[in-house]
Design a protein around this motif. Structure first.
Motif, short mmCIF file in Angstrom:
data_model
loop_
_atom_site.label_atom_id
_atom_site.label_comp_id
_atom_site.label_asym_id
_atom_site.label_seq_id
_atom_site.Cartn_x
_atom_site.Cartn_y
_atom_site.Cartn_z
N UNK A 36 0.86 -1.19 0.00
CA UNK A 36 0.00 0.00 0.00
C UNK A 36 0.90 1.23 0.00
N UNK A 37 0.65 2.14 -0.95
CA UNK A 37 1.52 3.30 -1.16
C UNK A 37 0.69 4.57 -1.09
N UNK A 38 1.12 5.51 -0.26
CA UNK A 38 0.45 6.81 -0.16
C UNK A 38 0.90 7.67 -1.34
N UNK B 177 -4.55 6.30 -1.02
CA UNK B 177 -3.42 5.42 -1.31
C UNK B 177 -3.79 4.46 -2.44
N UNK B 178 -2.77 3.83 -2.96
CA UNK B 178 -2.95 2.78 -3.97
C UNK B 178 -2.37 1.49 -3.43
N UNK B 179 -2.94 0.37 -3.86
CA UNK B 179 -2.48 -0.93 -3.38
C UNK B 179 -2.13 -1.83 -4.56
N UNK B 180 -1.13 -2.66 -4.35
CA UNK B 180 -0.68 -3.65 -5.34
C UNK B 180 -0.73 -5.02 -4.67
N UNK C 108 3.07 2.69 2.88
CA UNK C 108 2.30 2.72 4.12
C UNK C 108 2.35 1.34 4.79
N UNK C 109 2.13 0.31 3.99
CA UNK C 109 2.18 -1.05 4.51
C UNK C 109 2.64 -1.98 3.41
N UNK C 110 3.40 -2.98 3.79
CA UNK C 110 3.81 -4.05 2.87
C UNK C 110 3.75 -5.36 3.62
#
Length: 432
Positions: free
Chosen positions: A36-38, A87-90, A123-125
């Motif tokens: 998750x990327x801000x 945020x965007x998530x992959x 933000x989170x991985x």
């Protein structure tokens, strides 16, 4: 023949919204990674371009310019990209073979350097292992290999269809870890369960972005509360003080109000987002349908002890700011009312003084009018005397003194009437 009225322009999009962003299926054994990327608003185009380059390299159609989610195959990986509010998530999923857990992660299958070049801030991985009971791993050995000596949180999820474990820590590679043991999942349910676990952590981190803000604001709010208490005491004891002191108190209250409003404007979006993300965390935990495992905290209990107090702190600070704003407004209103009353009393005193001065001016004017009448009569009597003397010189038998004496009352009445008419006309002009 059409049976319905014309469609709402957004009808199709709204109807499909509940079907958007479906979970990717994953069969055991399998592996997943989640990032998750801000992303700032001005980096959104660069984010899409970065993803489009990856798609073109692997012969996949790139997402549309207005897309908010995309999924496709990148080699052995199944990749899903989603754009959320901030945020965007992959999500990266792939089948796996039995072996050492977390030795070969899905994120490592991406082209070298591509993931680290994603625009934004992490933000989170997290990594996840989806295992089958037939893989031959003893649960104790599996947990030690995955989490070392860390305290493990776990529960049966999906009403007992699987077991989920995590230590909720960031490991040396920068990723958290989940272990999900399949005891009856379908591939679609397993993928959905894995997505929920990842989203719990992503939403938890997004909610906790408000926690540093709350910590920063707390000391200043305490200082404002003390200043407000001192000002309230001054207002209560201010009846015997000079009016200028109330003006100073009002200026200080205005300064406090501006400071509080500045803090509200700078923090309320973050606190509002905290409430929304915390609600999503609770929703995702509820969707796990947990059952307790002996000797372990459930995910719900872990969040209740660690996460919920932080969210409550943010909510408390937000509420304190709103309460302070209302209290300052009430104190300002009270002091403004008292200042207005003092000003009204001063205005009444000024009006009374002006009224007294007007009366004095009227008396002085009446005195001047009396003197004016006497002066007019005196000069007019002199004119009558000259006329009488002239008549006597012409041969008229006139007693000059008698004529002047008889003319004085008549001249006095005429002069007094003229002065009153002039004053009456002036009053009528003032009235208009």
């Amino acid at each position: 023949m059409r049976l319905l009225p014309a469609d709402l322009p957004e009808r199709g999009a709204l109807a499909l919204e509940v079907h958007a962003r479906p979970s990717e299926p994953l069969a055991a054994p399998g592996r997943g990674s989640y990032v998750a990327v801000l992303v700032d608003a001005d980096e959104r185009d660069r984010e899409l371009a970065h993803l489009a380059r990856l798609c073109r390299q692997h012969g996949q159609p790139a997402p549309a310019a207005d897309a908010v989610h995309w999924s496709g195959a990148i080699g052995a990986l199944r990749v899903k990209w989603e754009r959320h509010g901030e945020f965007s998530s992959y999500t990266l999923l792939m089948p796996a073979k039995a072996g050492e857990p977390f030795a070969d992660t899905a994120a490592e299958r991406l082209p070298p350097g591509w993931l680290s070049a994603v625009p934004g801030l992490t933000v989170y991985a997290g990594h996840a292992e989806l295992l089958s009971p037939d893989d031959g791993h003893a649960v104790g050995d599996l947990l030690r290999a995955s989490f070392g000596t860390s305290t493990v949180v776990g529960s049966a999820v999906g009403d007992g269809a699987g077991l989920a474990y995590s230590d909720f820590l960031t490991h040396p590679d920068g990723f958290g870890r989940f272990v999900l043991i399949d005891q009856g999942f379908t591939p679609l349910v397993a993928g959905r369960m894995l997505q929920r676990l990842f989203e719990i952590e992503a939403y938890r981190m997004m909610a906790l972005l408000a926690f540093p803000v709350a910590r920063r604001l707390s000391p200043r709010l305490l200082a404002i509360e003390r200043s407000l208490a001192a000002l309230a005491d001054s207002i209560a004891a201010g009846s015997a003080r000079e009016p200028s002191h109330d003006e100073e108190l009002l200026q200080e209250l205005t300064r406090l109000a501006a400071e509080i409003e500045s803090g509200l404007a700078a923090s309320q979006f973050r606190f509002g987002a905290c409430r929304a993300y915390a609600a999503l965390v609770r929703t995702r935990i509820g969707e796990l349908r947990e059952r307790r495992l002996t000797g372990l905290q459930t995910l719900d209990e872990f969040m209740g002890r660690r996460f919920t107090p932080a969210v409550a702190t943010c909510a408390t600070v937000s509420q304190r700011m709103h309460d302070l704003s209302e209290r300052v407004a009430q104190a300002s209103h009270l002091l403004s009312t008292r200042v207005d009353i003092v000003r009204e009393q001063q205005n009444l005193a000024l009006l009374a003084s002006m009224d007294r001065r007007a009366k004095l001016q009227l008396r002085l004017q009446q005195t001047v009018e009396g003197l004016s009448v006497a002066a007019i009569v005196y000069y007019m009597a002199g004119v009558v005397g000259y006329i009488a003397k002239g008549g006597r010189s012409l041969g008229l038998r006139l007693d000059v003194d008698l004529v002047v004496g008889m003319a004085v009352p008549v001249l006095g009445l005429l002069a007094l009437r003229a002065v009153r008419r002039a004053r009456h006309r002036a009053s009528e002009q003032d009235a208009h």
